[in-house]
Design a protein around this motif. Structure first.
Motif, PDB file in Angstrom:
ATOM      1  N   HIS A 294     -11.208   8.377  -1.970  1.00 25.65           N
ATOM      2  CA  HIS A 294     -10.033   8.724  -2.781  1.00 25.65           C
ATOM      3  C   HIS A 294     -10.276  10.000  -3.552  1.00 25.65           C
ATOM      4  N   ILE A 296      -8.693  12.466  -7.446  1.00 25.81           N
ATOM      5  CA  ILE A 296      -8.076  12.209  -8.395  1.00 25.81           C
ATOM      6  C   ILE A 296      -7.764  13.415  -9.257  1.00 25.81           C
ATOM      7  N   LEU A 362      -0.603  13.231 -12.455  1.00 23.36           N
ATOM      8  CA  LEU A 362      -0.626  12.122 -11.529  1.00 23.36           C
ATOM      9  C   LEU A 362       0.822  12.087 -10.726  1.00 23.36           C
ATOM     10  N   PHE A 366       0.514  12.294  -6.794  1.00 25.60           N
ATOM     11  CA  PHE A 366       0.828  10.914  -6.220  1.00 25.60           C
ATOM     12  C   PHE A 366       2.308  10.291  -6.157  1.00 25.60           C
ATOM     13  N   LYS A 367       3.208  11.207  -6.773  1.00 31.58           N
ATOM     14  CA  LYS A 367       4.561  10.760  -6.762  1.00 31.58           C
ATOM     15  C   LYS A 367       4.619   9.493  -7.499  1.00 31.58           C
ATOM     16  N   LYS A 369       3.362   6.801  -6.680  1.00 30.20           N
ATOM     17  CA  LYS A 369       2.367   5.834  -6.289  1.00 30.20           C
ATOM     18  C   LYS A 369       1.411   5.456  -7.638  1.00 30.20           C
ATOM     19  N   ALA A 370       1.548   6.572  -8.571  1.00 35.86           N
ATOM     20  CA  ALA A 370       0.810   6.238  -9.685  1.00 35.86           C
ATOM     21  C   ALA A 370       1.545   5.578 -10.885  1.00 35.86           C
ATOM     22  N   ILE A 387      -2.860   3.296  -9.255  1.00 38.15           N
ATOM     23  CA  ILE A 387      -2.447   4.127  -8.110  1.00 38.15           C
ATOM     24  C   ILE A 387      -2.648   3.307  -6.940  1.00 38.15           C
ATOM     25  N   PHE A 389      -2.567   2.777  -2.890  1.00 38.94           N
ATOM     26  CA  PHE A 389      -2.749   3.282  -1.735  1.00 38.94           C
ATOM     27  C   PHE A 389      -2.601   2.608  -0.481  1.00 38.94           C
ATOM     28  N   ASP A 392      -0.578   3.828   2.545  1.00 34.44           N
ATOM     29  CA  ASP A 392      -1.493   4.863   3.135  1.00 34.44           C
ATOM     30  C   ASP A 392      -2.343   4.193   4.455  1.00 34.44           C
TER      31      ASP A 392
END
Length: 396
Positions: A294, A296, A362, A366-367, A369-370, A387, A389, A392
């Protein structure tokens, strides 16, 4: 001669006289009395029902004056009752058309809805004209003419088409103005964004010289310090690396950096503070997972930890600064907990600015997701970042 300002003020007063004075105040009973046309526009936007009511009163007056030369006797109350029926046709079709367009209803169902609305309003009109209005002494029909349904529907079809057409025209006019206002707001917002972007770029260009000079100076001092003290030289080198990381990400505007790079410089930041404070600061750092997974936003972890150094009390061995970071395929998890510093003069406003900045970056990366959360009690302040994932991973 009167000045232009005096003429403009008199013009505004004439316009406001329509809605400002003794009788309008008694009739409308507003507290925020408009003093100029702009205030009136704002006032009526806040009170659309009042605006529509005044428009129909003016229209009824126009209908009354228009029919005076044509009809020997015109009862004003009959005009008001007719305008009431017309307004029902107008608003029914206005909101019906708005409903049809917003729901994107196909043309067949739309025609069926319009026809159904016509017959419903025709039935309502019959009840009002032949049942309710005569109770108030208003007879909008000829008593000597027998009622025929076909004749009644034919007579009511003409005003229905007329005011339904008015409703559609008004709807499109209002929609055009709404789209125009929205376009202007978007243009203004775009202009503000471009202006802020230009100011930030200029600020970065102005700020670029001093940090680069300082970074190069630190490298020179590091070289000179090697012959004097290895520990001092290492501290200068760590500070130089930390400055380079911050400067590169600020000037180049990177949105994301690999997690292992952020962890590398977080460890440098912690090492600088260990050298700076010695045993005066108690820090427990723990990492789990794969640091090469990942990415960040840069300086995210460092900003969260920096707040603990600025506003926390890390001198108590029983309440050290606890940092835990977990990175795996499904998530990035950050946890920080520290004892709060007790001080009446401590200003923590900068903490909120830094955290909001991290939260904004963030969200941009990440919209939804965070999630960044902060909790505190009388002694402990905790920050958690999660966060997700997992979605995904499932797609892969």
């Amino acid at each position: 001669m009167q000045s232009l300002d005096a003429i403009s003020a008199k013009r505004n007063n004439v316009l406001c006289t329509l809605f400002y004075g003794k009788w309008p105040n008694f009739f409308i009973l507003w507290n925020d009395e408009p003093k100029n046309p702009e205030d009136m526009a704002t006032f009526f936007r806040k009170h659309p029902l009042l605006f529509n009511f005044i428009c129909w009163i003016i229209y009824a007056q126009f209908v009354y004056i228009y029919n005076l030369p044509k009809i020997s006797y015109v009862d004003y109350s009959h005009i008001l009752f007719l305008c009431l029926l017309y307004s029902i046709i107008f608003y029914s079709n206005f909101f019906l058309f708005k409903f049809i367009e917003s729901r994107k209803i196909n043309i067949g169902i739309a025609i069926l809805l319009v026809i159904s609305t016509f017959f419903i309003l025709a039935a309502l009109g019959y009840v009002c004209i032949y049942g309710i209005l005569p109770l108030f002494g208003a007879k909008l029909y000829y008593e000597d003419v027998p009622f025929k349904l076909s004749l009644y529907l034919r007579n009511i079809l003409s005003p229905y088409i007329k005011y339904a057409s008015y409703a559609i025209i008004v709807y499109f006019i209002l929609k055009w103005f709404a789209n125009l206002a929205y376009k202007r707001r978007m243009e203004k917002a775009h202009y503000e964004m471009e202006r802020e972007k230009f100011e930030y770029e200029q600020a970065f260009l102005r700020a670029q010289v001093n940090p680069h000079f300082l970074h190069n100076s630190l490298n020179f001092i590091y070289t000179e310090a090697l012959s004097l003290s290895k520990s001092l030289a290492e501290s200068i080198y760590l500070l130089s690396m930390m400055m380079r990381y911050s400067l590169d990400n600020a000037v180049k505007g990177k949105q994301l950096v690999p997690v292992h790079k952020e962890l590398e410089y977080l460890e440098i930041y912690l090492e600088i503070n260990r050298r700076r404070f010695g045993k005066g600061k108690n820090i427990v750092f723990e990492f789990e997972g794969d640091r090469y997974l990942h990415s960040i936003p840069p300086l995210s972890f460092i900003t969260l930890v920096e707040n603990a150094f600025k506003y926390g009390d890390l001198s108590d061995p029983l309440y050290p600064l606890q940092i835990k970071i977990v990175v795996n395929r499904d998530k990035i998890y950050f946890y920080s907990s520290n004892k709060k510093r007790i001080s009446k003069t401590l200003d923590t406003s900068g903490s909120h600015v830094g955290l909001k900045n991290v939260e904004r970056r963030l969200k941009g990366a990440f919209k939804n997701k965070a999630r960044l959360s902060r909790t505190e009690d009388n002694e402990i302040y905790t920050v958690e970042l999660f966060i997700d994932f997992s979605s995904d991973t499932k797609e892969i």
